[in-house]
Design a protein around this motif. Sequence first.
Motif, PDB file in Angstrom:
ATOM      1  N   PRO A 177       0.820  -1.206   0.000  1.00  0.00           N
ATOM      2  CA  PRO A 177       0.000   0.000   0.000  1.00  0.00           C
ATOM      3  C   PRO A 177       0.861   1.266   0.000  1.00  0.00           C
ATOM      4  O   PRO A 177       1.995   1.288   0.473  1.00  0.00           O
ATOM      5  CB  PRO A 177      -0.803  -0.120   1.297  1.00  0.00           C
ATOM      6  CG  PRO A 177      -0.794  -1.572   1.636  1.00  0.00           C
ATOM      7  CD  PRO A 177       0.532  -2.086   1.154  1.00  0.00           C
ATOM      8  N   LYS A 178       0.298   2.333  -0.522  1.00  0.00           N
ATOM      9  CA  LYS A 178       0.987   3.612  -0.588  1.00  0.00           C
ATOM     10  C   LYS A 178       1.259   4.162   0.810  1.00  0.00           C
ATOM     11  O   LYS A 178       0.413   4.070   1.699  1.00  0.00           O
ATOM     12  CB  LYS A 178       0.148   4.620  -1.375  1.00  0.00           C
ATOM     13  CG  LYS A 178       0.760   6.016  -1.467  1.00  0.00           C
ATOM     14  CD  LYS A 178      -0.136   6.916  -2.283  1.00  0.00           C
ATOM     15  CE  LYS A 178       0.435   8.322  -2.378  1.00  0.00           C
ATOM     16  NZ  LYS A 178       0.420   9.030  -1.094  1.00  0.00           N
ATOM     17  N   GLN A 179       2.443   4.755   0.980  1.00  0.00           N
ATOM     18  CA  GLN A 179       2.800   5.436   2.221  1.00  0.00           C
ATOM     19  C   GLN A 179       3.464   6.757   1.872  1.00  0.00           C
ATOM     20  O   GLN A 179       4.380   6.802   1.053  1.00  0.00           O
ATOM     21  CB  GLN A 179       3.746   4.588   3.066  1.00  0.00           C
ATOM     22  CG  GLN A 179       3.146   3.284   3.552  1.00  0.00           C
ATOM     23  CD  GLN A 179       4.095   2.505   4.442  1.00  0.00           C
ATOM     24  OE1 GLN A 179       5.234   2.912   4.673  1.00  0.00           O
ATOM     25  NE2 GLN A 179       3.634   1.384   4.949  1.00  0.00           N
ATOM     26  N   GLY A 180       3.026   7.837   2.486  1.00  0.00           N
ATOM     27  CA  GLY A 180       3.625   9.136   2.240  1.00  0.00           C
ATOM     28  C   GLY A 180       3.231   9.699   0.880  1.00  0.00           C
ATOM     29  O   GLY A 180       2.457   9.108   0.125  1.00  0.00           O
ATOM     30  N   GLN A 181       3.783  10.874   0.580  1.00  0.00           N
ATOM     31  CA  GLN A 181       3.477  11.557  -0.678  1.00  0.00           C
ATOM     32  C   GLN A 181       4.345  11.008  -1.809  1.00  0.00           C
ATOM     33  O   GLN A 181       5.539  10.807  -1.652  1.00  0.00           O
ATOM     34  CB  GLN A 181       3.727  13.063  -0.537  1.00  0.00           C
ATOM     35  CG  GLN A 181       3.375  13.877  -1.777  1.00  0.00           C
ATOM     36  CD  GLN A 181       3.787  15.329  -1.658  1.00  0.00           C
ATOM     37  OE1 GLN A 181       4.354  15.751  -0.635  1.00  0.00           O
ATOM     38  NE2 GLN A 181       3.507  16.116  -2.684  1.00  0.00           N
ATOM     39  N   ASN A 182       3.733  10.760  -2.959  1.00  0.00           N
ATOM     40  CA  ASN A 182       4.507  10.346  -4.127  1.00  0.00           C
ATOM     41  C   ASN A 182       5.424  11.462  -4.592  1.00  0.00           C
ATOM     42  O   ASN A 182       5.066  12.644  -4.531  1.00  0.00           O
ATOM     43  CB  ASN A 182       3.576   9.962  -5.278  1.00  0.00           C
ATOM     44  CG  ASN A 182       2.859   8.654  -5.056  1.00  0.00           C
ATOM     45  OD1 ASN A 182       3.130   7.932  -4.103  1.00  0.00           O
ATOM     46  ND2 ASN A 182       1.923   8.339  -5.929  1.00  0.00           N
ATOM     47  N   ALA A 212      -7.274  15.580  -1.164  1.00  0.00           N
ATOM     48  CA  ALA A 212      -6.143  15.566  -0.230  1.00  0.00           C
ATOM     49  C   ALA A 212      -6.361  16.648   0.817  1.00  0.00           C
ATOM     50  O   ALA A 212      -6.583  17.812   0.471  1.00  0.00           O
ATOM     51  CB  ALA A 212      -4.845  15.805  -0.986  1.00  0.00           C
ATOM     52  N   ASP A 213      -6.304  16.261   2.093  1.00  0.00           N
ATOM     53  CA  ASP A 213      -6.570  17.230   3.151  1.00  0.00           C
ATOM     54  C   ASP A 213      -5.298  17.699   3.854  1.00  0.00           C
ATOM     55  O   ASP A 213      -5.360  18.414   4.860  1.00  0.00           O
ATOM     56  CB  ASP A 213      -7.558  16.658   4.175  1.00  0.00           C
ATOM     57  CG  ASP A 213      -7.083  15.346   4.787  1.00  0.00           C
ATOM     58  OD1 ASP A 213      -5.933  14.914   4.503  1.00  0.00           O
ATOM     59  OD2 ASP A 213      -7.858  14.743   5.554  1.00  0.00           O
ATOM     60  N   ASP A 214      -4.112  17.329   3.316  1.00  0.00           N
ATOM     61  CA  ASP A 214      -2.852  17.766   3.918  1.00  0.00           C
ATOM     62  C   ASP A 214      -2.698  19.287   3.765  1.00  0.00           C
ATOM     63  O   ASP A 214      -3.207  19.900   2.819  1.00  0.00           O
ATOM     64  CB  ASP A 214      -1.672  17.080   3.212  1.00  0.00           C
ATOM     65  CG  ASP A 214      -1.878  15.594   3.063  1.00  0.00           C
ATOM     66  OD1 ASP A 214      -1.241  14.831   3.791  1.00  0.00           O
ATOM     67  OD2 ASP A 214      -2.698  15.205   2.196  1.00  0.00           O
ATOM     68  N   ASP A 215      -1.943  19.890   4.681  1.00  0.00           N
ATOM     69  CA  ASP A 215      -1.724  21.337   4.629  1.00  0.00           C
ATOM     70  C   ASP A 215      -1.086  21.766   3.308  1.00  0.00           C
ATOM     71  O   ASP A 215      -1.455  22.791   2.729  1.00  0.00           O
ATOM     72  CB  ASP A 215      -0.836  21.785   5.796  1.00  0.00           C
ATOM     73  CG  ASP A 215      -1.556  21.703   7.143  1.00  0.00           C
ATOM     74  OD1 ASP A 215      -2.805  21.630   7.149  1.00  0.00           O
ATOM     75  OD2 ASP A 215      -0.864  21.720   8.174  1.00  0.00           O
ATOM     76  N   TRP A 216      -0.114  20.965   2.796  1.00  0.00           N
ATOM     77  CA  TRP A 216       0.587  21.341   1.580  1.00  0.00           C
ATOM     78  C   TRP A 216      -0.311  21.317   0.350  1.00  0.00           C
ATOM     79  O   TRP A 216       0.011  21.921  -0.681  1.00  0.00           O
ATOM     80  CB  TRP A 216       1.791  20.428   1.332  1.00  0.00           C
ATOM     81  CG  TRP A 216       1.469  18.974   1.228  1.00  0.00           C
ATOM     82  CD1 TRP A 216       1.576  18.036   2.212  1.00  0.00           C
ATOM     83  CD2 TRP A 216       0.960  18.276   0.073  1.00  0.00           C
ATOM     84  NE1 TRP A 216       1.180  16.799   1.750  1.00  0.00           N
ATOM     85  CE2 TRP A 216       0.797  16.921   0.446  1.00  0.00           C
ATOM     86  CE3 TRP A 216       0.655  18.666  -1.223  1.00  0.00           C
ATOM     87  CZ2 TRP A 216       0.308  15.966  -0.440  1.00  0.00           C
ATOM     88  CZ3 TRP A 216       0.182  17.709  -2.108  1.00  0.00           C
ATOM     89  CH2 TRP A 216       0.013  16.377  -1.714  1.00  0.00           C
TER      90      TRP A 216
END
Length: 241
Positions: A177-182, A212-216
Motif C-alpha cells: 500500500p501507498k505510504q507518504g506523498q509520491n 487531499a486534506d494535507d496542509d501542503w
Amino acid sequence: MRLENLVMQARDAERVGAFWTQALGLVDAGPTDFGFEGRLVLGDDLFLDLSVEQVDRAPTPSPRLHPDLAGGARQQEVVDRLLGLGARHLDVGQRDVPWVVLADPDGNPFCVMEDREAFRDTGPIAALPLDSADPERDAALYAALTGWVQVVGSAPVTLRHPSLRGPLLELCRELSPKQGQNRLHLDVRPEADDPSRDELVDLALTFGATRADDDWAQGHPWVVLRDTSGNELCILDQLDG
C-alpha cells in the motif's frame, strides 16, 4: 480534457530539469516560480509537460509512478547516452530483467525499456507505470478524467491517448500500500469546451477519488486529489478560449 503534466520533485530542480531536457529533447524549457518546466512535443496538439518541483527532502526509495523511456533496438546506446548526461545505474531488486533501471541526478528512478510492439509511436517516454491497488478501478477514473482509451499492453490495464500516440499509462498491481506523498504525480487540465475544473473534481469523486486534506495541498489554483489507490493527482484550472 488533457493529461498535461508529469510532475516530479527534486532537491535541485534546475539540474534535474536540465538533465531531462537533454534526455527527452524538451522545448521551451527553463526555470519557473516553483522549479523547472519543459515541453515534450508528441505531435500536432499533443504534448506532455515535464514539471520539476523544488523540494528539500530526498527521494523516497520506491516511487509508485516513474517514466519508462523507449530503448528499443538501441537500448544500450540510449543507456550510455543517459549515463553521460548524469544518470546512474540503480538496484531496486530488479534482478534479471530486459530493461535497465537508472536514476536521474537527484535519485528519481526510471527505466530504459527493451523493444516492444506496444511502444510504437510513443516518443521518448514509452510508458508511465503507476502502482494501483485495483488497476481496473483506477483505470476507469483516469479514463474518465483524460479521455484516454484502453489498449493492449503488458500491465493489467493500459490506457493511451485516443490518437494512439504518446506514452502508455500502465496501471500496475502494487506490491504494498501507498505510504507518504509520491515524488511524481499527474496533472489533468480541462480545455475550453470541457467540464470546468470543479465539475471534473466532482466527476473524479464519483469514481472513488478523494480530496487531499494535507496542509501542503491547500491554497492552490488547482485541486489536489488522490486516486482510489491513494496516488496524488491534480486538476488544473480550465484553459481560456
